[in-house]
Design a protein around this motif. Structure first.
Motif, PDB file in Angstrom:
ATOM      1  N   THR A  80      11.064  19.506  -6.929  1.00 34.60           N
ATOM      2  CA  THR A  80      11.319  19.954  -5.559  1.00 34.60           C
ATOM      3  C   THR A  80      11.165  21.452  -5.381  1.00 34.60           C
ATOM      4  O   THR A  80      11.293  21.960  -4.271  1.00 34.60           O
ATOM      5  N   ARG A  97      12.461  25.596  -1.741  1.00 34.95           N
ATOM      6  CA  ARG A  97      12.099  24.179  -1.657  1.00 34.95           C
ATOM      7  C   ARG A  97      10.607  24.031  -1.368  1.00 34.95           C
ATOM      8  O   ARG A  97      10.002  24.874  -0.705  1.00 34.95           O
ATOM      9  N   ASP A 112       9.744  20.776  -0.151  1.00 34.52           N
ATOM     10  CA  ASP A 112       9.746  19.523   0.609  1.00 34.52           C
ATOM     11  C   ASP A 112      10.205  19.693   2.055  1.00 34.52           C
ATOM     12  O   ASP A 112      10.324  18.705   2.790  1.00 34.52           O
TER      13      ASP A 112
END
Length: 338
Positions: A171, A294, A296
């Motif tokens: 991630t 991140r 995502d």
């Protein structure tokens, strides 16, 4: 004779098609050989009932595709390569461990726990317990024992292959938490004492005190109007009480609210924590990386509800979480720990 030749050529053509079907598929992630990496020897210690050496033999093998990038000495990003990794998830490794929190008498919830993973070289990275056990997409953090390049069809770039087993965090955008040859896993709880009072009469917290390494750097009663707001709709579901409703959340990404107080360098991405504290002492731990690094787009939102006298002016919503447990209300403090 012509008929025999025709049959023979037809058989050759059928064999060629069969061979092609075995080597060419619609899977873009299996176009190179898989290479084995050494099996890691891992010890689990810290706030657990018993220190143990991990037995990987009964754990399922997980697989993830990643694009790895790192930071140069001058702080610029550099692409490393694209890979498919197979290995053993930290989720599975810690799943049967019995926790023994040092601060359990004060705060028995698990959402202030975090995990340190280190190797013999002294490299160390951290993960919040919520990052491991609350996400919608599980098993994304694992110890890789196999690797295959994901090779571009035109350029045929062969990315450098790792030679040791690796910790992989699928991630992360900048993958500096992907350390080689990890040997030790340590479970910890946030050490600072914060009194808990779940029977508060006045639950309204009108402002947030922001501290950095225990020094106050600011107080905010609202976030700047120019910050872009995000709208998330979710089925809001708690680990204990189940369904809270189908809810809409609107707020600014917490990473943008905190951006001026933090520095995104390798050390902070690997080891930094952010602790969100409610007026009643309820708190949770995030890592720097899960807020600021991140890949995502599942952001944690800071919600400003100045008219909500029951829950305080500020609360958070972690879009990456399946459960609602880290949705802290009546926020009175945000502690940045570098």
């Amino acid at each position: 004779m012509k008929k025999i030749v025709f049959i023979f050529l037809s058989m050759l053509f059928a064999q060629a098609l069969s061979a092609q079907s075995k080597t060419e598929t619609n899977d873009f992630y299996d176009n190179d050989s898989t290479y084995n990496l050494e099996i890691p020897k891992l010890e689990i210690t810290g706030e657990v009932a018993n220190a143990v050496t991990v037995d990987l033999s009964k754990l399922p093998l997980r697989s993830e595709i990643v694009k790895e990038a790192t930071l140069n000495e001058n702080g610029d990003t550099a692409f490393v390569g694209a890979y498919r990794y197979d290995g053993y998830s930290l989720y599975d490794i810690l799943n049967n461990i019995i926790l023994k929190k040092k601060n359990e008498a004060e705060f028995n919830s698990i959402i202030d726990l975090y995990v340190e993973v280190e190797n013999a070289k002294g490299d160390k990275v951290v993960f919040s317990w919520g990052e491991l056990y609350y996400p919608v997409n599980r098993y994304k953090i694992f110890f890789a024992t196999q690797v295959a390049r994901i090779v571009p069809s035109k350029t045929k770039d062969l990315w450098p292959l790792p030679t040791e087993n690796k910790l992989i965090v699928a991630t992360d955008l900048i993958t500096v938490r992907n350390i080689s040859n990890p040997t030790k896993i340590t479970v910890k709880s946030y050490s600072a004492s914060i009194p808990v009072n779940r029977d508060l009469q006045d639950k309204y917290a009108k402002e947030i005190t922001i501290t950095k390494n225990e020094k106050q750097v600011d107080k905010i009663s609202k976030y700047p109007d120019e910050l872009k707001k995000e709208d998330y709709s979710t089925v809001f579901y708690g680990r204990g009480r189940g369904i809270h409703g189908i809810s809409d959340f609107k707020g600014a990404p917490l990473k943008n609210v905190l951006a001026k107080y933090v520095q995104l360098n390798k050390n902070n991405i690997q080891k930094g924590l952010v602790v969100v504290v409610g007026k009643d002492g309820y708190r949770c731990v995030f890592t720097y990386s899960e807020l600021f690094n991140r890949n995502d787009f599942a952001e944690t939102l800071l919600l400003n509800r100045s008219d909500d006298k029951e829950n305080g002016a500020f609360s958070i919503f972690a879009a990456s979480d399946y459960f609602s447990d880290r949705a802290i209300k009546m926020i009175s403090e945000i502690r940045i720990v570098e």
